[in-house]
Design a protein around this motif. Structure first.
Motif, PDB file in Angstrom:
ATOM      1  N   ALA A 161      -7.967  18.409   1.857  1.00 36.01           N
ATOM      2  CA  ALA A 161      -7.722  17.109   2.475  1.00 36.01           C
ATOM      3  C   ALA A 161      -8.253  17.027   3.904  1.00 36.01           C
ATOM      4  O   ALA A 161      -8.390  15.939   4.447  1.00 36.01           O
ATOM      5  N   GLY A 162      -8.565  18.152   4.516  1.00 36.39           N
ATOM      6  CA  GLY A 162      -9.033  18.156   5.901  1.00 36.39           C
ATOM      7  C   GLY A 162     -10.428  17.579   6.032  1.00 36.39           C
ATOM      8  O   GLY A 162     -11.192  17.499   5.076  1.00 36.39           O
ATOM      9  N   THR A 163     -10.766  17.167   7.246  1.00 35.77           N
ATOM     10  CA  THR A 163     -12.101  16.609   7.485  1.00 35.77           C
ATOM     11  C   THR A 163     -13.114  17.719   7.757  1.00 35.77           C
ATOM     12  O   THR A 163     -14.286  17.579   7.427  1.00 35.77           O
ATOM     13  N   ALA A 164     -12.683  18.794   8.373  1.00 39.00           N
ATOM     14  CA  ALA A 164     -13.576  19.930   8.649  1.00 39.00           C
ATOM     15  C   ALA A 164     -13.490  20.937   7.495  1.00 39.00           C
ATOM     16  O   ALA A 164     -12.644  20.820   6.616  1.00 39.00           O
ATOM     17  N   GLU A 165     -14.385  21.893   7.542  1.00 39.42           N
ATOM     18  CA  GLU A 165     -14.353  22.961   6.542  1.00 39.42           C
ATOM     19  C   GLU A 165     -13.054  23.761   6.679  1.00 39.42           C
ATOM     20  O   GLU A 165     -12.553  23.936   7.785  1.00 39.42           O
ATOM     21  N   PRO A 166     -12.510  24.247   5.581  1.00 33.30           N
ATOM     22  CA  PRO A 166     -11.278  25.058   5.671  1.00 33.30           C
ATOM     23  C   PRO A 166     -11.563  26.361   6.435  1.00 33.30           C
ATOM     24  O   PRO A 166     -12.615  26.962   6.248  1.00 33.30           O
ATOM     25  N   PRO A 167     -10.641  26.791   7.268  1.00 28.88           N
ATOM     26  CA  PRO A 167     -10.849  27.996   8.093  1.00 28.88           C
ATOM     27  C   PRO A 167     -10.582  29.296   7.315  1.00 28.88           C
ATOM     28  O   PRO A 167      -9.726  30.094   7.683  1.00 28.88           O
ATOM     29  N   LEU A 168     -11.317  29.506   6.247  1.00 25.76           N
ATOM     30  CA  LEU A 168     -11.082  30.664   5.387  1.00 25.76           C
ATOM     31  C   LEU A 168     -11.301  31.984   6.115  1.00 25.76           C
ATOM     32  O   LEU A 168     -10.483  32.903   5.994  1.00 25.76           O
ATOM     33  N   ASP A 169     -12.407  32.098   6.844  1.00 23.67           N
ATOM     34  CA  ASP A 169     -12.695  33.365   7.523  1.00 23.67           C
ATOM     35  C   ASP A 169     -11.614  33.706   8.533  1.00 23.67           C
ATOM     36  O   ASP A 169     -11.187  34.867   8.627  1.00 23.67           O
ATOM     37  N   ALA A 170     -11.161  32.712   9.274  1.00 24.20           N
ATOM     38  CA  ALA A 170     -10.108  32.954  10.270  1.00 24.20           C
ATOM     39  C   ALA A 170      -8.812  33.378   9.580  1.00 24.20           C
ATOM     40  O   ALA A 170      -8.115  34.284  10.058  1.00 24.20           O
ATOM     41  N   LEU A 171      -8.495  32.753   8.465  1.00 28.38           N
ATOM     42  CA  LEU A 171      -7.277  33.097   7.738  1.00 28.38           C
ATOM     43  C   LEU A 171      -7.355  34.518   7.176  1.00 28.38           C
ATOM     44  O   LEU A 171      -6.410  35.297   7.281  1.00 28.38           O
ATOM     45  N   VAL A 172      -8.494  34.865   6.590  1.00 28.41           N
ATOM     46  CA  VAL A 172      -8.680  36.206   6.032  1.00 28.41           C
ATOM     47  C   VAL A 172      -8.571  37.253   7.141  1.00 28.41           C
ATOM     48  O   VAL A 172      -7.907  38.281   6.970  1.00 28.41           O
ATOM     49  N   GLU A 173      -9.205  37.001   8.284  1.00 32.29           N
ATOM     50  CA  GLU A 173      -9.134  37.948   9.394  1.00 32.29           C
ATOM     51  C   GLU A 173      -7.712  38.065   9.936  1.00 32.29           C
ATOM     52  O   GLU A 173      -7.280  39.140  10.333  1.00 32.29           O
ATOM     53  N   ARG A 174      -6.990  36.976   9.946  1.00 34.40           N
ATOM     54  CA  ARG A 174      -5.597  37.020  10.406  1.00 34.40           C
ATOM     55  C   ARG A 174      -4.747  37.878   9.452  1.00 34.40           C
ATOM     56  O   ARG A 174      -3.931  38.688   9.888  1.00 34.40           O
ATOM     57  N   PHE A 175      -4.941  37.702   8.154  1.00 36.69           N
ATOM     58  CA  PHE A 175      -4.221  38.518   7.176  1.00 36.69           C
ATOM     59  C   PHE A 175      -4.553  39.997   7.376  1.00 36.69           C
ATOM     60  O   PHE A 175      -3.678  40.857   7.269  1.00 36.69           O
ATOM     61  N   ALA A 176      -5.820  40.297   7.649  1.00 40.55           N
ATOM     62  CA  ALA A 176      -6.228  41.687   7.867  1.00 40.55           C
ATOM     63  C   ALA A 176      -5.598  42.226   9.157  1.00 40.55           C
ATOM     64  O   ALA A 176      -5.111  43.364   9.188  1.00 40.55           O
ATOM     65  N   ARG A 177      -5.608  41.435  10.204  1.00 40.63           N
ATOM     66  CA  ARG A 177      -5.029  41.852  11.484  1.00 40.63           C
ATOM     67  C   ARG A 177      -3.527  42.121  11.362  1.00 40.63           C
ATOM     68  O   ARG A 177      -2.996  43.051  11.952  1.00 40.63           O
ATOM     69  N   LEU A 178      -2.852  41.322  10.547  1.00 41.06           N
ATOM     70  CA  LEU A 178      -1.413  41.492  10.347  1.00 41.06           C
ATOM     71  C   LEU A 178      -1.080  42.611   9.346  1.00 41.06           C
ATOM     72  O   LEU A 178       0.085  42.953   9.168  1.00 41.06           O
ATOM     73  N   GLY A 179      -2.092  43.133   8.684  1.00 40.44           N
ATOM     74  CA  GLY A 179      -1.877  44.240   7.758  1.00 40.44           C
ATOM     75  C   GLY A 179      -1.591  43.838   6.323  1.00 40.44           C
ATOM     76  O   GLY A 179      -1.279  44.676   5.493  1.00 40.44           O
ATOM     77  N   TYR A 180      -1.705  42.554   6.012  1.00 41.17           N
ATOM     78  CA  TYR A 180      -1.486  42.108   4.637  1.00 41.17           C
ATOM     79  C   TYR A 180      -2.656  42.513   3.732  1.00 41.17           C
ATOM     80  O   TYR A 180      -2.491  42.674   2.530  1.00 41.17           O
ATOM     81  N   VAL A 181      -3.826  42.645   4.329  1.00 42.89           N
ATOM     82  CA  VAL A 181      -5.034  43.051   3.619  1.00 42.89           C
ATOM     83  C   VAL A 181      -5.612  44.238   4.364  1.00 42.89           C
ATOM     84  O   VAL A 181      -5.833  44.164   5.571  1.00 42.89           O
ATOM     85  N   ASP A 182      -5.829  45.349   3.667  1.00 44.54           N
ATOM     86  CA  ASP A 182      -6.356  46.559   4.296  1.00 44.54           C
ATOM     87  C   ASP A 182      -7.441  47.137   3.385  1.00 44.54           C
ATOM     88  O   ASP A 182      -7.145  47.762   2.366  1.00 44.54           O
ATOM     89  N   ASP A 183      -8.691  46.907   3.764  1.00 44.35           N
ATOM     90  CA  ASP A 183      -9.807  47.348   2.931  1.00 44.35           C
ATOM     91  C   ASP A 183      -9.857  48.866   2.778  1.00 44.35           C
ATOM     92  O   ASP A 183     -10.172  49.376   1.700  1.00 44.35           O
ATOM     93  N   ARG A 184      -9.548  49.604   3.831  1.00 45.52           N
ATOM     94  CA  ARG A 184      -9.577  51.078   3.744  1.00 45.52           C
ATOM     95  C   ARG A 184      -8.517  51.591   2.779  1.00 45.52           C
ATOM     96  O   ARG A 184      -8.776  52.477   1.972  1.00 45.52           O
ATOM     97  N   ALA A 185      -7.313  51.040   2.870  1.00 47.38           N
ATOM     98  CA  ALA A 185      -6.240  51.469   1.968  1.00 47.38           C
ATOM     99  C   ALA A 185      -6.585  51.107   0.525  1.00 47.38           C
ATOM    100  O   ALA A 185      -6.339  51.892  -0.395  1.00 47.38           O
ATOM    101  N   PHE A 186      -7.162  49.926   0.320  1.00 51.54           N
ATOM    102  CA  PHE A 186      -7.573  49.510  -1.016  1.00 51.54           C
ATOM    103  C   PHE A 186      -8.628  50.476  -1.552  1.00 51.54           C
ATOM    104  O   PHE A 186      -8.553  50.914  -2.699  1.00 51.54           O
ATOM    105  N   ALA A 187      -9.613  50.824  -0.712  1.00 55.36           N
ATOM    106  CA  ALA A 187     -10.690  51.730  -1.127  1.00 55.36           C
ATOM    107  C   ALA A 187     -10.126  53.092  -1.521  1.00 55.36           C
ATOM    108  O   ALA A 187     -10.505  53.657  -2.554  1.00 55.36           O
ATOM    109  N   SER A 188      -9.219  53.601  -0.720  1.00 50.76           N
ATOM    110  CA  SER A 188      -8.624  54.904  -1.010  1.00 50.76           C
ATOM    111  C   SER A 188      -7.833  54.869  -2.317  1.00 50.76           C
ATOM    112  O   SER A 188      -7.943  55.769  -3.155  1.00 50.76           O
ATOM    113  N   SER A 189      -7.055  53.828  -2.493  1.00 48.53           N
ATOM    114  CA  SER A 189      -6.250  53.691  -3.708  1.00 48.53           C
ATOM    115  C   SER A 189      -7.135  53.556  -4.950  1.00 48.53           C
ATOM    116  O   SER A 189      -6.895  54.200  -5.968  1.00 48.53           O
TER     117      SER A 189
END
Length: 156
Positions: free
Chosen positions: A28-56
Motif C-alpha cells: 500500500a505504500g507509495t515508495a518501495e518496501p524497505p526490505l533490505d533495511a528490514l533484513v539487516e535489522r533482523f540480522a543486527r538483532l540476531g533473528y537471522v544469523d547466516d554463520r550459524a545457519f551455515a554451520s548448522s
C-alpha cells in the motif's frame, strides 16, 4: 517476525520470503518496501544469523554423509556469502573422510557392499559418491575396497 522465529533462515531467504509475500498481498505504500533495511535489522538483532545457519546446515549434511562440494553448493544455494560460510566449509573439509565412509555405509558401497560389484555397479557407486560431493580420491578408494575391508584415512 513469525517466519524468522519459526524457521532457521538466511538474509537471502528472508528477503525472498518478504518479497514473495508483498507480491502476493500487495503493498500500500507509495515508495518501495524497505526490505533490505528490514533484513539487516533482523540480522543486527540476531533473528537471522547466516554463520550459524551455515554451520548448522553443514553439520547436518556431513552427518548424512555428504561431501565438501555438496555442502558448499547447499550454502551457495541458501545465499550465504563466502565470508559467512568459510567456517562451515572448513568443517566439511576436515570431516571429508568420515563423511565419505558414512555415505558409503548408508549406500552399501565398497566395504559395506554385499558382494564385489561388477563394472557397472562400481560406476554407479562412484557416480553416487561424486554427486554427493566427495573427493574423487576418496571415492576411488572406497569403491575399490573389498567388502569388509575399510581403508585407512591416511592412504591419500
Amino acid at each position: 517476525m513469525f517466519y524468522a522465529e519459526r524457521y532457521a533462515t538466511t538474509r537471502f531467504k528472508l528477503r525472498a520470503y518478504l518479497s514473495r509475500k508483498i507480491r502476493e498481498r500487495g503493498w500500500a505504500g507509495t515508495a518501495e518496501p524497505p526490505l533490505d533495511a528490514l533484513v539487516e535489522r533482523f540480522a543486527r538483532l540476531g533473528y537471522v544469523d547466516d554463520r550459524a545457519f551455515a554451520s548448522s546446515r553443514a553439520s547436518s549434511l556431513i552427518r548424512r554423509g555428504y561431501g565438501e562440494r555438496r555442502v558448499a553448493e547447499a550454502l551457495r544455494a541458501a545465499g550465504i556469502e563466502s565470508a559467512d560460510s568459510q567456517g562451515a566449509r572448513e568443517e566439511a573439509r576436515g570431516a571429508a573422510w568420515d563423511s565419505a565412509l558414512r555415505f558409503a555405509r548408508r549406500k552399501r558401497i565398497g566395504p559395506w557392499a554385499v558382494a564385489v560389484p561388477d563394472r557397472d555397479g562400481r560406476r554407479r557407486a562412484a557416480g553416487a559418491m561424486l554427486r554427493a560431493g566427495h573427493d574423487p580420491a576418496h571415492v576411488r578408494r572406497l569403491v575399490d575396497a573389498r567388502p569388509g575391508e575399510i581403508p585407512d584415512s591416511d592412504e591419500d
